[in-house]
Every structure is written in structure tokens, then in C-alpha cells.
Design a protein around this motif. Structure first.
Motif, PDB file in Angstrom:
ATOM      1  N   VAL A 258       6.085  -5.210  -1.854  1.00 39.70           N
ATOM      2  CA  VAL A 258       6.159  -4.330  -3.022  1.00 39.70           C
ATOM      3  C   VAL A 258       4.818  -3.880  -3.586  1.00 39.70           C
ATOM      4  O   VAL A 258       4.773  -2.970  -4.405  1.00 39.70           O
ATOM      5  N   CYS A 259       3.728  -4.483  -3.169  1.00 38.38           N
ATOM      6  CA  CYS A 259       2.417  -4.098  -3.692  1.00 38.38           C
ATOM      7  C   CYS A 259       2.104  -2.648  -3.321  1.00 38.38           C
ATOM      8  O   CYS A 259       2.365  -2.228  -2.194  1.00 38.38           O
ATOM      9  N   PRO A 260       1.531  -1.892  -4.239  1.00 38.09           N
ATOM     10  CA  PRO A 260       1.164  -0.503  -3.921  1.00 38.09           C
ATOM     11  C   PRO A 260      -0.101  -0.452  -3.063  1.00 38.09           C
ATOM     12  O   PRO A 260      -1.159   0.015  -3.485  1.00 38.09           O
ATOM     13  N   THR A 261       0.016  -0.953  -1.851  1.00 36.88           N
ATOM     14  CA  THR A 261      -1.136  -1.067  -0.950  1.00 36.88           C
ATOM     15  C   THR A 261      -1.794   0.267  -0.662  1.00 36.88           C
ATOM     16  O   THR A 261      -3.000   0.318  -0.417  1.00 36.88           O
ATOM     17  N   GLU A 262      -1.013   1.335  -0.699  1.00 40.41           N
ATOM     18  CA  GLU A 262      -1.580   2.653  -0.385  1.00 40.41           C
ATOM     19  C   GLU A 262      -2.653   3.074  -1.383  1.00 40.41           C
ATOM     20  O   GLU A 262      -3.516   3.885  -1.046  1.00 40.41           O
ATOM     21  N   VAL A 263      -2.622   2.515  -2.588  1.00 38.76           N
ATOM     22  CA  VAL A 263      -3.672   2.837  -3.562  1.00 38.76           C
ATOM     23  C   VAL A 263      -4.655   1.677  -3.744  1.00 38.76           C
ATOM     24  O   VAL A 263      -5.702   1.861  -4.347  1.00 38.76           O
TER      25      VAL A 263
ATOM     26  N   LYS B  38       8.975  -0.757   2.889  1.00 36.08           N
ATOM     27  CA  LYS B  38       8.027  -0.893   3.997  1.00 36.08           C
ATOM     28  C   LYS B  38       8.769  -1.591   5.124  1.00 36.08           C
ATOM     29  O   LYS B  38       9.004  -2.796   5.057  1.00 36.08           O
TER      30      LYS B  38
ATOM     31  N   CYS C 116       4.542  -9.737  -2.361  1.00 39.92           N
ATOM     32  CA  CYS C 116       3.504  -8.725  -2.551  1.00 39.92           C
ATOM     33  C   CYS C 116       3.333  -7.850  -1.309  1.00 39.92           C
ATOM     34  O   CYS C 116       3.060  -6.662  -1.417  1.00 39.92           O
TER      35      CYS C 116
END
Length: 148
Positions: free
Chosen positions: A70-75, A5, A67
Motif C-alpha cells: 500500500v505504500c505510495p512507492t511511485e512518489v 500492486k 507497506c
């Protein structure tokens, strides 16, 4: 090394934060595993209060910077954004989170510190993310803590 990102600059952060609708029911918060007050930190970025935004993030998640990257924010939070219902690109919450926390880290500002020592101590078993987070809480009120 290329970031998953890319980092936002100030102009990008102001533009992106201005898109937020600050929803009454904030589905982004409901989808966030750490319960960060996302509309609050986005509003703080938009008003120029990057330090306050970072504080809002870190109050809910001691690993807010990592976070944000690396957090999967898109989901999760971005996946819950109401813009998805209108076929509009959701707010880039992860990048905004990374922006605010990176700004405060680079500034060297100290947001939190240990409370006044009260003579008590606690040991936390496990030094993973939850163990480290569990050790941070008592330290804030003066309890000596550490992970084993």
C-alpha cells in the motif's frame, strides 16, 4: 479482490531485481520513510535469498508486508530511482518488497522471536502502527511489552 500492486512470481522478481544499479548514494533509501536498505534486499532477492530479503525489510519496518502493498512507492522510493532521470521505468521496489515478505510468510519461517525474559516490562500507550512497532523493540531483548 484485485490487488493494487499485482504479486510477482519468481521469474518476475529475478528479472526486476537484476535491473537494480545498486547506487552508491541509494536515493531510494533516502526517500523511504522507514529507511529500508532497498539495494540490500533487492540484491538478496537477486541472489535467491528471499528469506534474507524479508529479514532486511522487517528489521527496518515491522509492517514491511503491508507497506509493500500500500505504500505510495511511485512518489517515494521508486520516485527517487535514478532510472527516472533517464526516462526508464524505475525498479518496482514495492512489488519486490511484497514478493519477499509474502514468500517468507507463506513459508511459515519465523524470522524473529522474543528475547530471553529478563523480568522487566513496559506498557506502550497506543496500538497503532507506531505503538505496535514500539512494543516490538523491547520484546526482542526480553522485556515484556504490550500496548494499551
Amino acid at each position: 479482490m484485485r490487488r493494487l500492486k499485482p504479486h510477482m512470481n519468481r521469474t518476475e522478481a529475478l528479472y526486476e531485481s537484476s535491473r537494480c544499479l545498486f547506487c552508491f548514494d541509494a536515493p531510494c533509501i533516502q526517500a523511504c520513510p522507514s529507511g529500508i536498505d532497498i539495494p540490500q534486499f533487492i540484491r538478496q532477492i537477486n541472489s535467491g535469498n528471499d528469506t534474507g530479503a524479508a529479514r532486511t525489510i522487517y528489521e527496518a519496518n515491522y509492517f514491511g508486508n503491508a507497506c509493500g502493498k500500500v505504500c505510495p512507492t511511485e512518489v517515494l522510493c521508486e520516485g527517487a530511482c535514478v532510472y527516472n532521470l533517464q526516462d526508464v521505468k524505475p525498479i518496482e521496489i514495492g512489488r519486490l518488497q511484497s514478493y519477499a515478505t509474502t514468500k517468507v510468510i507463506e513459508s511459515g519461517k519465523k524470522l524473529f522471536g522474543p528475547g530471553e525474559a529478563n523480568g522487566k516490562s513496559v506498557a506502550v500507550i497506543g496500538a497503532g502502527p507506531s505503538g505496535i512497532s514500539a512494543a516490538c523493540e523491547p520484546a526482542g531483548v526480553g522485556v515484556r511489552s504490550g500496548c494499551i
